[in-house]
Design an enzyme around this catalytic site. Structure first.
Site, short mmCIF file in Angstrom:
data_model
loop_
_atom_site.label_atom_id
_atom_site.label_comp_id
_atom_site.label_asym_id
_atom_site.label_seq_id
_atom_site.Cartn_x
_atom_site.Cartn_y
_atom_site.Cartn_z
N GLY A 72 0.83 -1.20 0.00
CA GLY A 72 0.00 0.00 0.00
C GLY A 72 0.86 1.25 0.00
O GLY A 72 0.51 2.27 0.59
N ASP A 78 -4.32 2.88 18.91
CA ASP A 78 -5.31 2.83 19.99
C ASP A 78 -4.64 3.12 21.34
O ASP A 78 -5.19 3.84 22.17
CB ASP A 78 -5.99 1.47 20.02
N HIS A 90 -8.81 -4.92 17.11
CA HIS A 90 -8.80 -3.53 16.65
C HIS A 90 -10.18 -3.23 16.05
O HIS A 90 -10.38 -3.19 14.85
CB HIS A 90 -7.70 -3.32 15.61
#
Length: 438
Positions: free
Chosen positions: A102, A250, A278
């Site tokens: 990506g 997080d 998650h």
């Protein structure tokens, strides 16, 4: 600027040893030379430059495509560094190979420059970046590579781009798997698990085939816990312990919320754990966290806030950000990836720990085995980790751990066909997808 317009050293047919930087385009099964605006030419054309010759207009030389997948130098990389000479010194470390999938996306756009600058692996660590994209994003990958080239990072020794994971993952020691399909309108979570699961199954097979036997893998593409499980199950020759699902963002968000409530700077918050998936079932653990070395519940006496508002703020922070900004977090995600890597390559401060989604086999908490579950970890700085044993549980925490565990077990059933578990079936209890996955 076209190649013919460049003022650069004379170009000639030449080989390249490991002593030079390279900028390599791996598209399909053969490697293609890149330029700022490449002219039309066959794959048998290449331009290779040597700094030892007088600057003239580059001339294309027709040669056969090398059968070896060994990178070759391009442009400024040929002009700047001699890795062989560098390796003979004692002040620099041996080159490491880092793959990023990506690589044309927004998260990577922030992360790659941190990696190349030395902010992640250290200012004495030369690095080779191997960037994986898709056919659709290939032109953008070329632009990313050009920006990296123009940035003149002293530690950046090689840039390789491609769309075939079996080429891009060759000999990598770190694989940062960011690319994943976003959730489209009307798409069920089970559908997203299957589509992205196939991507990560293929990438796991590629890592198993060509990566370093001790490669460390951090899965960012969502749903990251189950994608990490799929990836590791398709890479049986790589230790399962080497696979991580990113929950560091997080953790960072939880630290920020606790610091704001306590009226302290966030570096005073330690021992923060994100447990589980998650997703919105994740469990930010305020029971074991500390502020200025004291238990959070002693510093923040509003326990109702901790159980309700704090937990919800962390779980839904990404959604709030999207409403404010119109897009999901990219820069803070890139920072959290860098933090996650540094936590593995830097010794954990005494008494502290960090969160990471890791394989549960052998865990000391009684969590079901065979899933990827975020838990508290410590590292000696060697890329490995151990699970923290000195944590406490109460009924509130245990109840929420059970819920996030059940969700991950349901996700595993959804992708059974991708992990050698037989026929898949989905019985997801509810849609707990984080807003950024949509």
């Amino acid at each position: 600027m076209a190649v013919a317009e460049l003022s650069a050293p004379t170009c000639a047919k030449q080989g390249l040893g490991s002593s030079q930087l390279s900028y390599l385009s791996a598209r399909t099964s053969s490697f293609r030379r890149l330029s700022f605006r490449p002219p039309r030419r066959t794959h048998s054309s290449r331009i290779s430059c040597s700094v030892n010759q007088t600057a003239q207009t580059p001339v294309a030389v027709e040669t056969e495509v090398p059968k070896s997948n060994k990178p070759e130098c391009f442009g400024v990389f040929c002009l700047t560094y001699d890795l062989k000479a560098e390796e003979e010194t004692k002040s620099w470390k041996k080159l490491i190979n880092v793959a990023v999938s990506g690589a044309a996306g927004m998260i990577s756009n922030h992360l790659l420059f941190k990696l190349a600058s030395g902010q992640v692996f250290g200012h004495d660590q030369p690095i080779a970046l191997k960037l994986l994209g898709s056919e659709r994003s290939f032109q953008a990958l070329e632009g990313v590579a050009m920006e990296l080239e123009d940035s003149l990072f002293p530690l950046l020794r090689e840039v390789q781009i491609g769309i075939d994971p079996y080429e891009v993952f060759q000999d990598v020691e770190w694989a940062l798997l960011i690319g994943a399909k976003p959730r489209g309108p009307g798409m069920e979570r089970a559908g997203l698990l299957d589509i992205n699961g196939q991507i990560f199954a293929e990438q796991g097979k590629a890592l198993n085939a060509v990566a370093s036997r001790n490669v460390k893998v951090i899965v960012v593409g969502n749903p990251c816990n189950t994608n990490a499980l799929i990836c590791l199950k398709n890479a049986p020759d790589i230790p399962a312990k080497n696979f991580h699902a990113l929950t560091r963002l997080d953790e960072n968000r939880a630290k920020c919320q606790l610091a704001l409530k306590a009226g302290v700077f966030y570096d005073k918050v330690s021992n923060m754990t994100i447990w589980g998936n998650h997703s919105t079932t994740q469990v930010p653990d305020f029971l074991n966290a500390r502020i200025n070395g004291l238990p959070v519940k002693e510093v923040i006496t509003d326990h109702k806030w901790l159980e309700e508002e704090f937990t919800e703020n962390v779980q839904k922070r990404g959604g709030v950000l999207i409403k404010k900004w119109g897009r999901s977090s990219a820069a803070s995600t890139a920072v959290s990836i860098a933090d996650a890597i540094r936590s593995l390559v830097t010794p954990t401060p005494e008494g502290d720990w960090f969160s990471s989604g890791v394989y549960t086999d052998g865990n000391p908490y009684g969590i079901a085995e065979g899933i990827v579950f975020s838990m508290p970890c410590r590292s000696k700085g060697d890329g490995d980790y151990e699970l923290v044993k000195d944590v406490i549980f109460d009924d509130y925490l245990l109840k929420r751990l059970t819920k996030t565990e059940a969700e991950l077990l349901a996700e595993r059933r959804c992708v059974a066909h991708l992990i050698g578990g037989g026929v898949a079936y989905c019985d997801l209890p509810e849609d707990t997808m984080l807003p950024g996955e949509m």
